[in-house]
Design an enzyme around this catalytic site. Structure first.
Site, PDB file in Angstrom:
ATOM      1  N   ASP A  24       0.624  -0.907  -0.223  1.00 18.40           N
ATOM      2  CA  ASP A  24       0.182  -0.293   0.039  1.00 18.40           C
ATOM      3  C   ASP A  24       0.819   1.016  -0.094  1.00 18.40           C
ATOM      4  O   ASP A  24       2.282   1.185   0.604  1.00 18.40           O
ATOM      5  CB  ASP A  24      -0.693   0.008   0.868  1.00 18.40           C
ATOM      6  CG  ASP A  24      -2.078   0.670   1.002  1.00 18.40           C
ATOM      7  OD1 ASP A  24      -3.413   0.274   0.795  1.00 18.40           O
ATOM      8  OD2 ASP A  24      -1.721   2.029   1.072  1.00 18.40           O
ATOM      9  N   TYR A  35      -8.876   3.860 -17.350  1.00 16.98           N
ATOM     10  CA  TYR A  35      -9.022   2.978 -17.084  1.00 16.98           C
ATOM     11  C   TYR A  35      -9.864   1.685 -17.939  1.00 16.98           C
ATOM     12  O   TYR A  35      -9.316   0.838 -17.551  1.00 16.98           O
ATOM     13  CB  TYR A  35     -10.271   3.445 -15.605  1.00 16.98           C
ATOM     14  CG  TYR A  35     -10.916   1.964 -14.388  1.00 16.98           C
ATOM     15  CD1 TYR A  35      -9.552   1.561 -14.406  1.00 16.98           C
ATOM     16  CD2 TYR A  35     -11.789   1.478 -15.005  1.00 16.98           C
ATOM     17  CE1 TYR A  35      -9.999   0.856 -12.820  1.00 16.98           C
ATOM     18  CE2 TYR A  35     -12.266   0.467 -14.116  1.00 16.98           C
ATOM     19  CZ  TYR A  35     -10.932   0.002 -13.397  1.00 16.98           C
ATOM     20  OH  TYR A  35     -11.970  -0.617 -12.519  1.00 16.98           O
ATOM     21  N   LYS A  68      -7.469  -1.316 -18.054  1.00 13.54           N
ATOM     22  CA  LYS A  68      -7.676  -2.788 -17.461  1.00 13.54           C
ATOM     23  C   LYS A  68      -7.998  -4.114 -19.531  1.00 13.54           C
ATOM     24  O   LYS A  68      -7.786  -5.023 -18.857  1.00 13.54           O
ATOM     25  CB  LYS A  68      -9.072  -3.121 -17.402  1.00 13.54           C
ATOM     26  CG  LYS A  68      -9.050  -2.093 -15.938  1.00 13.54           C
ATOM     27  CD  LYS A  68      -8.445  -2.829 -14.818  1.00 13.54           C
ATOM     28  CE  LYS A  68      -8.866  -2.504 -13.556  1.00 13.54           C
ATOM     29  NZ  LYS A  68      -7.750  -3.616 -12.728  1.00 13.54           N
ATOM     30  N   THR A  98     -17.445  -1.709  -3.831  1.00 15.06           N
ATOM     31  CA  THR A  98     -15.959  -0.754  -4.236  1.00 15.06           C
ATOM     32  C   THR A  98     -16.247   0.792  -3.627  1.00 15.06           C
ATOM     33  O   THR A  98     -17.342   1.756  -3.418  1.00 15.06           O
ATOM     34  CB  THR A  98     -15.046  -0.823  -5.040  1.00 15.06           C
ATOM     35  OG1 THR A  98     -15.668  -0.577  -5.998  1.00 15.06           O
ATOM     36  CG2 THR A  98     -14.991  -2.505  -5.157  1.00 15.06           C
TER      37      THR A  98
END
Length: 306
Positions: free
Chosen positions: A36, A155, A159, A189
């Site tokens: 992280d 994005y 992806k 999420t």
């Protein structure tokens, strides 16, 4: 435990989906490298795994650079003696429409998702090949990469690119016994929390209540834990024959996404000139034009929010 003695790296695993993946891998016996950008978040994730009887260590660094990839692999090997599993989950969002998207918006998302996946997989695969480890590469995709989504040029590109790389790696790593697969999660999420359509499901998840069946069954939308079982399975010896696949999972549903294939094929002697296309293209395509974006059914009245 199915992963007893294995060692895994999970990027972007301080919270959310990545943390759920790391926790499940640890429950199944793997030692886990947590990653992280926030030290406190990473330390909390490590402490949670250790308090449950698992083994974990943290690497606090942004994913994208080769240096971070090397540090992740080095930490796994120095701390736990080897590396068997890599889950590339780290990501950021910079959503906006094409004409408002800045270079930095685009480069940041591509750098973390696409380049970060590439650098981490390159480093892990190199280690696995050199040490004759039949490892597991699991890369996280998205429905946006499969179908497109308004406001997500960066994005979607990242992806979709990840799935393309996975298919290539499945070919390149096959001889070494290393599998490479993409997982397409559909779960509550931080991103879906802002979408009104998913409000009732996100509210239920936050309250610790079961999600409505409409979401879990009809949409295949669930919790982080609904995805983590597939991650652990693909990391196991039981999935040694599964490679080059894009697998969707969420709620009560699992899906195998098809690789792109032609839906219409036509031939014309002399080739397809402009004039020929003007005359014949509509008939050739017919009703076969492909849709874009995801299509959701109308919400039942009891799940609608003002």
């Amino acid at each position: 435990m199915s992963l007893d003695g294995k060692v895994a790296i999970v990027t972007g695993s301080g919270r959310g989906l990545g943390l759920a993946y790391a926790q499940e891998l640890a429950r199944q016996g793997a030692a886990v490298v947590i990653n992280d950008v926030d030290a406190d978040t990473a330390a909390e994730a490590v402490a949670g795994i250790e308090s449950a009887g698992g083994k974990a260590v943290a690497v606090v660094a942004p994913v994208g650079s080769s240096d971070t990839a090397k540090e992740l692999v080095r930490t796994a090997v120095d701390t736990f003696g080897r590396l068997d599993i890599l889950v590339t989950n780290a990501g950021v969002l910079r959503d906006t429409v094409l004409w408002k998207m800045s270079d930095d918006d685009f480069d940041t998302v591509i750098g973390v998702h696409l380049r970060g996946t590439f650098t981490c997989v390159r480093e892990a695969a190199t280690y696995m090949r050199e040490n004759q480890i039949a490892g597991r590469i699991i890369c996280i995709g998205s429905p946006t990469g499969q179908r497109g989504n308004f406001g997500q040029t960066n994005y979607a590109a990242a992806k979709a690119g990840i799935v393309g790389m996975v298919r290539t790696w499945a070919l390149e790593l096959k001889k070494a016994g290393i599998t490479a697969n993409a997982v397409i999660p559909v779960a509550a999420t931080a991103m879906t929390a802002t979408v009104p359509y998913f409000a009732a499901a996100v509210e239920a998840d936050a309250a610790g209540d079961p999600m409505p069946a409409f979401y879990r069954h009809d949409l295949g939308f669930g919790t982080s834990d609904d995805v983590s079982g597939l991650i652990a399975y693909l990391a196991s010896d039981a999935a040694s024959g599964v490679t080059g696949q894009a697998i969707g999972v969420g709620g009560d549903r699992i899906q195998l996404w098809s690789h792109p294939e032609p839906v219409v094929t036509a031939y014309r002697d002399g080739g397809w000139t402009y004039a020929a296309l003007e005359d014949e293209f509509p008939a050739v395509i017919g009703d076969h034009a492909q849709s874009v974006g995801e299509r959701f059914p109308a919400l039942p009245e009891d799940l609608q929010r003002p």
